[in-house]
Design a protein around this motif. Structure first.
Motif, PDB file in Angstrom:
ATOM      1  N   TRP A 231      -6.118   8.706 -63.087  1.00  0.00           N
ATOM      2  CA  TRP A 231      -6.742   7.546 -62.450  1.00  0.00           C
ATOM      3  C   TRP A 231      -7.793   7.981 -61.436  1.00  0.00           C
ATOM      4  O   TRP A 231      -8.827   7.315 -61.273  1.00  0.00           O
ATOM      5  CB  TRP A 231      -5.687   6.674 -61.771  1.00  0.00           C
ATOM      6  CG  TRP A 231      -4.914   7.345 -60.666  1.00  0.00           C
ATOM      7  CD1 TRP A 231      -3.724   8.000 -60.778  1.00  0.00           C
ATOM      8  CD2 TRP A 231      -5.284   7.443 -59.278  1.00  0.00           C
ATOM      9  NE1 TRP A 231      -3.320   8.497 -59.560  1.00  0.00           N
ATOM     10  CE2 TRP A 231      -4.253   8.167 -58.622  1.00  0.00           C
ATOM     11  CE3 TRP A 231      -6.371   6.981 -58.541  1.00  0.00           C
ATOM     12  CZ2 TRP A 231      -4.291   8.440 -57.251  1.00  0.00           C
ATOM     13  CZ3 TRP A 231      -6.409   7.247 -57.175  1.00  0.00           C
ATOM     14  CH2 TRP A 231      -5.383   7.962 -56.547  1.00  0.00           C
ATOM     15  N   LEU A 232      -7.549   9.111 -60.770  1.00  0.00           N
ATOM     16  CA  LEU A 232      -8.449   9.557 -59.720  1.00  0.00           C
ATOM     17  C   LEU A 232      -9.751  10.101 -60.305  1.00  0.00           C
ATOM     18  O   LEU A 232     -10.849   9.661 -59.931  1.00  0.00           O
ATOM     19  CB  LEU A 232      -7.739  10.614 -58.862  1.00  0.00           C
ATOM     20  CG  LEU A 232      -8.295  10.880 -57.455  1.00  0.00           C
ATOM     21  CD1 LEU A 232      -7.254  11.593 -56.616  1.00  0.00           C
ATOM     22  CD2 LEU A 232      -9.582  11.672 -57.478  1.00  0.00           C
ATOM     23  N   TRP A 233      -9.648  11.054 -61.243  1.00  0.00           N
ATOM     24  CA  TRP A 233     -10.887  11.628 -61.749  1.00  0.00           C
ATOM     25  C   TRP A 233     -11.653  10.644 -62.617  1.00  0.00           C
ATOM     26  O   TRP A 233     -12.891  10.716 -62.720  1.00  0.00           O
ATOM     27  CB  TRP A 233     -10.668  12.959 -62.463  1.00  0.00           C
ATOM     28  CG  TRP A 233      -9.774  13.018 -63.666  1.00  0.00           C
ATOM     29  CD1 TRP A 233      -8.518  13.527 -63.726  1.00  0.00           C
ATOM     30  CD2 TRP A 233     -10.092  12.618 -65.009  1.00  0.00           C
ATOM     31  NE1 TRP A 233      -8.011  13.456 -64.998  1.00  0.00           N
ATOM     32  CE2 TRP A 233      -8.962  12.912 -65.808  1.00  0.00           C
ATOM     33  CE3 TRP A 233     -11.210  12.043 -65.599  1.00  0.00           C
ATOM     34  CZ2 TRP A 233      -8.926  12.635 -67.182  1.00  0.00           C
ATOM     35  CZ3 TRP A 233     -11.177  11.771 -66.960  1.00  0.00           C
ATOM     36  CH2 TRP A 233     -10.052  12.069 -67.740  1.00  0.00           C
ATOM     37  N   ALA A 234     -10.955   9.673 -63.213  1.00  0.00           N
ATOM     38  CA  ALA A 234     -11.664   8.657 -64.000  1.00  0.00           C
ATOM     39  C   ALA A 234     -12.563   7.809 -63.107  1.00  0.00           C
ATOM     40  O   ALA A 234     -13.728   7.537 -63.437  1.00  0.00           O
ATOM     41  CB  ALA A 234     -10.661   7.778 -64.739  1.00  0.00           C
ATOM     42  N   VAL A 235     -12.047   7.391 -61.954  1.00  0.00           N
ATOM     43  CA  VAL A 235     -12.846   6.569 -61.048  1.00  0.00           C
ATOM     44  C   VAL A 235     -13.959   7.394 -60.397  1.00  0.00           C
ATOM     45  O   VAL A 235     -15.082   6.914 -60.204  1.00  0.00           O
ATOM     46  CB  VAL A 235     -11.951   5.910 -59.979  1.00  0.00           C
ATOM     47  CG1 VAL A 235     -12.795   5.163 -58.949  1.00  0.00           C
ATOM     48  CG2 VAL A 235     -10.971   4.954 -60.641  1.00  0.00           C
TER      49      VAL A 235
END
Length: 450
Positions: A231-235
């Motif tokens: 979720w973090l690197w996607a955003v």
């Protein structure tokens, strides 16, 4: 239920909520002060270059001189902030910014400013910001209890956004009235005062950080924290592109459309001001609203960021563009608060600054390239096509991020304990024109977005 208010010493007069403790008040006051000074200084530095005989290209070079070291040193700044007490890193960065702006002001006021000198001093300011931003990430949320984190951060953002709007208006008026040198001097004084306030943070009881194996290992650990959370690197990847296309639309295409179809700079300035007003209202909304699925809510609010580019491509009337900008500002502020809460809830405190530095890097890295390529792209495919392309990229990338299960499922955990104030961090939120970079982070004249 609204928390009980805390009376003043006399028992009467202005009161503040019980959760707004000493550290929270100091951090918020410092951010508002530097927000006022920094917004005006951005205008003053451009006019200082022009008054020294520089061209529009020279203005861009001085701006780039600040951005390049900011990007180059962000990861180092994050590692340093996780090795040393973060409040000391913040104060040291404020001192560097104060000195560089004071020297800039002296050169301008004495009529001795040369382009290379202004570029060097701008670079020093960017270096200070590279160390300040990761250290600042999360400090505000760490100064309040977990159940009040959303409201506290939203109030902080409201003050910071309001300072940015007021600082830009006041700075422009002062540049016209007394010249850019005095505005730069006022910004130096603002950094000095903010640094003094941050030096008074109560850090009693904070354990001394243990020595780590080395800077490179620290950076690798920070990267693992980012890479291990989809979720973090996607955003972060999403906003690397979103910030860049928004910057291209607002910094390059917007003024051209305004000149040709809206009647010049005045309506474009009102539209930008409406965006700022929208962020203030968005922060106000988030003082009351506590969505359970924080990332899902925040990412859904990224879709409206596609509307300003579409409105510019369609050459809508100025009132319509102003309304669109207001709505997008409101939406991006909802994202900023929910993103900050997700980071504060999920990232280990001792690694927060390193994660924040990767977030900042993702927010800023592509912006210089996007603004530099905006003109050639418009020349190749047409400005309207380029603007529609900006909108399409935002929609497609946001839809792709919503396909990540962790983004849809991440829920708010009520009552999560806050980390000690001196050694916790705030993460990049959308910025100016950054949309997600210090989500409240510095308040020192940086962009608000990752």
């Amino acid at each position: 239920m609204t928390p009980a208010a805390r009376p003043t010493a006399s028992g009467t007069g202005p009161r503040r909520p019980a959760w707004a403790g000493r550290n929270y008040v100091l951090l918020t006051a410092a951010a508002v002060i530097t927000g006022l000074g920094g917004s005006g200084a951005l205008i003053a530095s451009a006019f200082a270059v022009l008054e020294a005989g520089g061209s529009a290209t020279d203005v861009g070079l001085v701006a780039a001189a600040r951005t390049v070291p900011l990007v180059a040193f962000l990861l180092v700044g994050g590692a340093v902030a996780d090795r040393f007490p973060r409040h000391r890193v913040m104060v040291a960065a404020n001192v560097l910014n104060c000195v560089s702006q004071a020297l800039f002001a002296v050169l301008v006021l004495t009529g001795q400013a040369q382009l290379w000198q202004m570029a060097v001093l701008a670079a020093l300011g960017g270096t200070g910001q590279a160390f300040f931003a990761p250290a600042a990430e999360g400090m505000v949320l760490a100064s309040v209890t977990g159940e009040q984190a959303s409201r506290a951060f939203a109030v902080f953002r409201m003050g910071m956004n309001g300072a940015g709007i007021g600082g830009a208006a006041l700075g422009g008026a002062l540049v016209a009235a007394v010249g850019p040198g005095w505005v730069l001097a006022a910004d130096a004084a603002a950094f000095a005062l903010a640094g003094a306030l941050r030096a008074f943070l109560d850090v009693s009881g904070i354990p001394v950080r243990e020595a780590t194996a080395g800077l490179l290992r620290d950076l690798r650990e920070g990267w693992r924290e980012v890479a291990g959370r989809r979720w973090l690197w996607a955003v972060v990847l999403q906003f690397a592109v979103v910030n860049s296309v928004v910057a291209a639309a607002e910094a390059v295409y917007g003024p051209l459309v305004a000149e040709e179809h809206l009647g010049g700079a005045r309506p474009w300035g009102l539209a930008l001001a409406a965006f700022g007003a929208g962020t203030v209202l968005g922060a106000l909304v988030m003082t009351r609203w506590k969505p359970r699925r924080i990332l899902l809510t925040g990412v859904l609010c990224v879709f409206p960021l596609a509307l300003p580019s579409a409105a510019l491509a369609a050459a809508v009337e100025a009132p319509v563009l102003t309304a669109v900008m207001f709505g997008s500002g409101l939406a991006v502020e909802v994202f900023a608060v929910t993103w900050m809460l997700a980071l504060h809830q999920e990232i280990p405190e001792e690694k927060f600054s390193r994660v924040a530095s990767y977030d900042w890097l993702g927010s800023l890295a592509l912006v210089p390239f996007a603004t530099a390529l905006a003109g050639p792209v418009a020349g190749a495919v047409g400005r309207d096509t380029a603007l529609w392309g900006c909108s399409a990229l935002i929609v497609v990338l946001t839809a792709a991020v919503l396909c990540v299960p962790e983004v849809r499922r991440l829920r708010r955990r009520e009552g999560a304990p806050a980390a000690p104030v001196a050694d916790a961090a705030v993460a990049p939120d959308p910025a100016q024109p950054m949309l997600k970079a210090p989500a409240g982070g510095s308040g020192d004249g940086t962009a608000d977005a990752s």
